[in-house]
Design an enzyme around this catalytic site. Sequence first.
Site, PDB file in Angstrom:
ATOM      1  N   ASP A 151      -2.378  -8.838  -5.618  1.00 40.73           N
ATOM      2  CA  ASP A 151      -0.707  -8.176  -6.021  1.00 40.73           C
ATOM      3  C   ASP A 151       0.213  -8.911  -5.745  1.00 40.73           C
ATOM      4  O   ASP A 151       0.739  -9.933  -5.017  1.00 40.73           O
ATOM      5  CB  ASP A 151      -0.650  -6.939  -5.000  1.00 40.73           C
ATOM      6  CG  ASP A 151      -1.410  -5.223  -5.102  1.00 40.73           C
ATOM      7  OD1 ASP A 151      -1.166  -5.191  -6.212  1.00 40.73           O
ATOM      8  OD2 ASP A 151      -1.489  -4.698  -4.300  1.00 40.73           O
ATOM      9  N   LYS A 155      -1.244  -8.258 -10.356  1.00 37.04           N
ATOM     10  CA  LYS A 155      -0.836  -6.969 -10.581  1.00 37.04           C
ATOM     11  C   LYS A 155       0.475  -6.650  -9.865  1.00 37.04           C
ATOM     12  O   LYS A 155       0.461  -7.113  -8.623  1.00 37.04           O
ATOM     13  CB  LYS A 155      -2.100  -5.861  -9.798  1.00 37.04           C
ATOM     14  CG  LYS A 155      -1.794  -4.510  -9.549  1.00 37.04           C
ATOM     15  CD  LYS A 155      -2.331  -3.399  -9.150  1.00 37.04           C
ATOM     16  CE  LYS A 155      -2.859  -3.521  -7.896  1.00 37.04           C
ATOM     17  NZ  LYS A 155      -1.622  -2.614  -7.685  1.00 37.04           N
ATOM     18  N   GLU A 209      -2.152   5.492  -9.836  1.00 36.36           N
ATOM     19  CA  GLU A 209      -2.819   6.081  -8.658  1.00 36.36           C
ATOM     20  C   GLU A 209      -2.202   7.652  -8.496  1.00 36.36           C
ATOM     21  O   GLU A 209      -0.941   8.292  -8.547  1.00 36.36           O
ATOM     22  CB  GLU A 209      -2.189   4.857  -7.281  1.00 36.36           C
ATOM     23  CG  GLU A 209      -2.624   5.434  -5.943  1.00 36.36           C
ATOM     24  CD  GLU A 209      -2.143   3.886  -4.889  1.00 36.36           C
ATOM     25  OE1 GLU A 209      -1.768   3.132  -5.365  1.00 36.36           O
ATOM     26  OE2 GLU A 209      -1.916   4.772  -3.848  1.00 36.36           O
ATOM     27  N   GLU A 218       3.762  -3.232  -9.486  1.00 36.71           N
ATOM     28  CA  GLU A 218       4.113  -1.814  -9.560  1.00 36.71           C
ATOM     29  C   GLU A 218       4.348  -1.436 -10.529  1.00 36.71           C
ATOM     30  O   GLU A 218       6.250  -2.614 -10.671  1.00 36.71           O
ATOM     31  CB  GLU A 218       3.877  -1.258  -8.601  1.00 36.71           C
ATOM     32  CG  GLU A 218       2.842  -1.575  -6.842  1.00 36.71           C
ATOM     33  CD  GLU A 218       2.978  -0.756  -5.588  1.00 36.71           C
ATOM     34  OE1 GLU A 218       4.084  -0.388  -5.597  1.00 36.71           O
ATOM     35  OE2 GLU A 218       2.489  -1.319  -5.065  1.00 36.71           O
ATOM     36  N   ASP A 231      -2.337  -5.352  -1.847  1.00 34.26           N
ATOM     37  CA  ASP A 231      -0.951  -5.234  -0.419  1.00 34.26           C
ATOM     38  C   ASP A 231      -1.384  -4.260   0.322  1.00 34.26           C
ATOM     39  O   ASP A 231      -0.698  -4.122   1.473  1.00 34.26           O
ATOM     40  CB  ASP A 231       0.296  -5.684  -0.875  1.00 34.26           C
ATOM     41  CG  ASP A 231       1.608  -4.707  -2.044  1.00 34.26           C
ATOM     42  OD1 ASP A 231       0.056  -3.800  -2.359  1.00 34.26           O
ATOM     43  OD2 ASP A 231       2.513  -4.152  -2.476  1.00 34.26           O
ATOM     44  N   SER A 232      -2.106  -3.455   0.135  1.00 35.93           N
ATOM     45  CA  SER A 232      -2.841  -2.614   1.162  1.00 35.93           C
ATOM     46  C   SER A 232      -2.769  -3.260   2.457  1.00 35.93           C
ATOM     47  O   SER A 232      -3.282  -2.765   3.829  1.00 35.93           O
ATOM     48  CB  SER A 232      -3.397  -1.705   0.577  1.00 35.93           C
ATOM     49  OG  SER A 232      -5.160  -2.466   0.323  1.00 35.93           O
TER      50      SER A 232
END
Length: 261
Positions: A83, A113, A183, A115, A44-45
């Site tokens: 993501d 993915k 990260e 978080e 999602d960056s």
Amino acid sequence: MKVTIQQLKQWKQQGRPITVLTAWDYALGTILDQSGVDVLLVGDSLAMVALGYDNTLPLQLDDMIHHAQAVCRGAKRALVVCDLPFLSYQSSPQQALESAGQILKRTGVQGVKLEGGYPDMAETVNFLVMRGIPVMGHVGLTPQSVHQLGGYRRQGRSAAQAAEILQAALSLEQAGAFAIVLEHIPADLAATITQKLSIPTIGIGAGLACDGQVLVTADILGLSDWQPPFAKVYLEMRSQITDAVERYCADVKQRRFPTQE
Ligand code: KIV
């Protein structure tokens, strides 16, 4: 042959480092795939590097699906992971299942993915894995919590924070995650986690001991207007594109392009 999640685990056992880069469109999907990258992360960056947002929070599920479809059209060998965007999975395991299911059904990616760690996300990861959805975890600096963390700061500096991150990683493995992104945490903490887990760790700003490394592709290509301190720039694409475009504009204005031929 397509890379599989089982292969990632074998590579960890063999000590063969895993290469991961982010991708957000067809062109990057094909180039990275043909360059031999093992895993393409539709991270999602892309909100920041491809869409110009200040952070990753504005992305919708359909945005991720749109980009993941394009990457999958180009990825023949690499495993593709997408993501889950902010607030598409945090409400409940059922919400996560519906979002992850949409991604898998509509894109062709092999996993999702998300978080976060112990205890909430471990339960969600287990809920997805038990229903056949491969999940990659992500702990340490979790950009979807940027406001709660007070910026994109290194995590796990105090002993208490480090213990929390280790606990999160262990609980994600127990929940069935096939790999975990670590990260922006201290290298010794990442080394401890890597040694304690049987699933691969994929580091970003987490030192050399991780089983694999991921970076945001715009950062290594010099496309971003800002790079995190741990990124390595392999190409100055921004200035190379500027130079090419200026030469094209000059050719058009001075009637050197097109030529008779
Ligand atoms: O969104 C992303 O690009 C990521 C990587 C930085 C791991 O999550």
